[in-house]
Motif scaffolding. Sequence first.
Motif, PDB file in Angstrom:
ATOM      1  N   LYS A  20       0.836  -1.201   0.000  1.00 60.47           N
ATOM      2  CA  LYS A  20       0.000   0.000   0.000  1.00 60.47           C
ATOM      3  C   LYS A  20       0.872   1.253   0.000  1.00 60.47           C
ATOM      4  O   LYS A  20       0.648   2.186  -0.785  1.00 60.47           O
ATOM      5  CB  LYS A  20      -0.924  -0.014   1.218  1.00 60.47           C
ATOM      6  CG  LYS A  20      -1.839   1.193   1.312  1.00 60.47           C
ATOM      7  CD  LYS A  20      -2.716   1.110   2.565  1.00 60.47           C
ATOM      8  CE  LYS A  20      -3.595   2.358   2.700  1.00 60.47           C
ATOM      9  NZ  LYS A  20      -4.433   2.295   3.929  1.00 60.47           N
ATOM     10  N   GLY A  21       1.892   1.272   0.882  1.00 60.98           N
ATOM     11  CA  GLY A  21       2.795   2.417   0.933  1.00 60.98           C
ATOM     12  C   GLY A  21       3.613   2.560  -0.336  1.00 60.98           C
ATOM     13  O   GLY A  21       3.840   3.681  -0.829  1.00 60.98           O
ATOM     14  N   LEU A  22       4.083   1.432  -0.879  1.00 58.95           N
ATOM     15  CA  LEU A  22       4.867   1.458  -2.113  1.00 58.95           C
ATOM     16  C   LEU A  22       4.061   2.077  -3.250  1.00 58.95           C
ATOM     17  O   LEU A  22       4.561   2.936  -3.998  1.00 58.95           O
ATOM     18  CB  LEU A  22       5.297   0.033  -2.481  1.00 58.95           C
ATOM     19  CG  LEU A  22       5.951  -0.148  -3.854  1.00 58.95           C
ATOM     20  CD1 LEU A  22       7.315   0.533  -3.899  1.00 58.95           C
ATOM     21  CD2 LEU A  22       6.090  -1.633  -4.203  1.00 58.95           C
ATOM     22  N   LYS A  23       2.813   1.660  -3.409  1.00 60.65           N
ATOM     23  CA  LYS A  23       1.978   2.164  -4.510  1.00 60.65           C
ATOM     24  C   LYS A  23       1.684   3.653  -4.350  1.00 60.65           C
ATOM     25  O   LYS A  23       1.654   4.398  -5.339  1.00 60.65           O
ATOM     26  CB  LYS A  23       0.689   1.354  -4.590  1.00 60.65           C
ATOM     27  CG  LYS A  23       0.901  -0.065  -5.111  1.00 60.65           C
ATOM     28  CD  LYS A  23      -0.410  -0.829  -5.240  1.00 60.65           C
ATOM     29  CE  LYS A  23      -0.168  -2.211  -5.844  1.00 60.65           C
ATOM     30  NZ  LYS A  23      -1.434  -3.001  -5.953  1.00 60.65           N
ATOM     31  N   ILE A  24       1.479   4.086  -3.101  1.00 59.62           N
ATOM     32  CA  ILE A  24       1.268   5.517  -2.876  1.00 59.62           C
ATOM     33  C   ILE A  24       2.490   6.305  -3.341  1.00 59.62           C
ATOM     34  O   ILE A  24       2.371   7.337  -4.016  1.00 59.62           O
ATOM     35  CB  ILE A  24       0.972   5.787  -1.388  1.00 59.62           C
ATOM     36  CG1 ILE A  24      -0.416   5.249  -1.016  1.00 59.62           C
ATOM     37  CG2 ILE A  24       1.062   7.288  -1.083  1.00 59.62           C
ATOM     38  CD1 ILE A  24      -0.712   5.311   0.474  1.00 59.62           C
ATOM     39  N   ALA A  25       3.678   5.816  -2.990  1.00 61.39           N
ATOM     40  CA  ALA A  25       4.916   6.499  -3.384  1.00 61.39           C
ATOM     41  C   ALA A  25       5.113   6.460  -4.900  1.00 61.39           C
ATOM     42  O   ALA A  25       5.550   7.448  -5.505  1.00 61.39           O
ATOM     43  CB  ALA A  25       6.103   5.865  -2.666  1.00 61.39           C
ATOM     44  N   GLN A  26       4.825   5.325  -5.512  1.00 64.24           N
ATOM     45  CA  GLN A  26       5.001   5.204  -6.958  1.00 64.24           C
ATOM     46  C   GLN A  26       4.055   6.122  -7.725  1.00 64.24           C
ATOM     47  O   GLN A  26       4.405   6.650  -8.784  1.00 64.24           O
ATOM     48  CB  GLN A  26       4.767   3.756  -7.387  1.00 64.24           C
ATOM     49  CG  GLN A  26       5.865   2.787  -6.977  1.00 64.24           C
ATOM     50  CD  GLN A  26       5.529   1.359  -7.342  1.00 64.24           C
ATOM     51  OE1 GLN A  26       4.383   0.931  -7.235  1.00 64.24           O
ATOM     52  NE2 GLN A  26       6.524   0.607  -7.784  1.00 64.24           N
TER      53      GLN A  26
END
Length: 421
Positions: free
Chosen positions: A157-163
């Motif tokens: 979830k955090g990775l996708k927000i950053a991407q």
Amino acid sequence: MDTNENLKCYMVVVKITGRCNINCTYCYMYNLGDNSYLKLPKKMSEKTVVEMMNRVREHCIENGINRYVFSLHGGEPLLAGQDFFRMIVAKANEILMPEVTPSFSVQTNGMMINEEWCKTLAELDFDIGISLDGTKEAHDMYRLDFKGNGTYDDVIKGLKIAQESEHLIRKPGVLCVLNIDSDPVEIYNQFKMLGITSIDILLPDYTYDNPPPAKHYENSDHPYADWLIKMFDVWFKENDGRLRVRIFEFITGLILGNDISFDHLGSEKNELLVIETDGEIEAVDVLKACGDGFTKAGANVATHSFNNAMQTDLAKMYHYSHIKVAKKCLACPVKEVCGGGYIPHRYSSKNGFNNPSVYCNDLLKLITHIQNTVINELPEEFIKEMEVEKITYHEALQMIEDEMLQMEEPDYAIELESFKK
């Protein structure tokens, strides 16, 4: 080799928090026998930040360094809060510039990343690394919360927000600890599917006192190399630049004679220090895997310059770890690429650092495989010019055995062994 030179440090790993919001079973900070974190502040103070920046400025001015790297770690560094991040960057700019230009990165487990964090990190010009061990199954074997639950879904979830953030120009890279029980090709494809463009794969932090499980070596002398080779072959065949894998790029570059600074491999000096939450100045923090309090050398930003701190025995050992290697390493035909491996992986309470890596066979197999694969793709003229040649893993083993018969222990062996218990 002059080991009394004025040692330089171009980067600090800053432990801005002393606690974490998850409980990875393989973590060298909390779960490999070092309990020194219990005596440290949970968060670095502004006073310590200022003292650290003054020491950085002092070191840079004395040594002609005009760019300096700060890598924020923990624990989980985002627990320090956004105001702390703004403060540490402001203090760096105030104290260091214009003579020294600071740059910042952060290594996070990703679980706290939201759009507000992305905006702040973008404004402060941070590079971001997120820890992710591949597939959900592989990741959740070891990267657990304090209730024993896997953390994969929250990290993704955090990775996708950053991407997907409109604020971040540079998308996050990923740090992955190799899980020998996973499928390397599946892991590789998972990273590609997630849209990740850069990964850093690390070997688990085992020592001779806490070695890799014997079961992993039941069917192979080099199971970790076997895992990496499967991934390398797919990566090398694709060769489209979409997914950068640091260990493969660095080994390839070292084989081709490039000067690469990487504390896991190569023959360069390690020019890095770690600053704990209380301001203690230490050698690389992974050395905590060698024993309780192992990294404590009595230096602190409040009382010691970086020049002083780098003269402690452990800091010097880390600094020269790819130069002062065990006798077996000196006999090895790929020593300029391997550099004896990562120094924590060479430790035993019996011999100190006078050992090859616990991954010696794995590194030898991996490097010879990559070398032979690369040579197959090079023009004949270039091969002759570079003076590189194919060598099989078994040929390399025989060369080491033959060479060691003619060698004596290096004159610095007593230094390597001075860390034994």
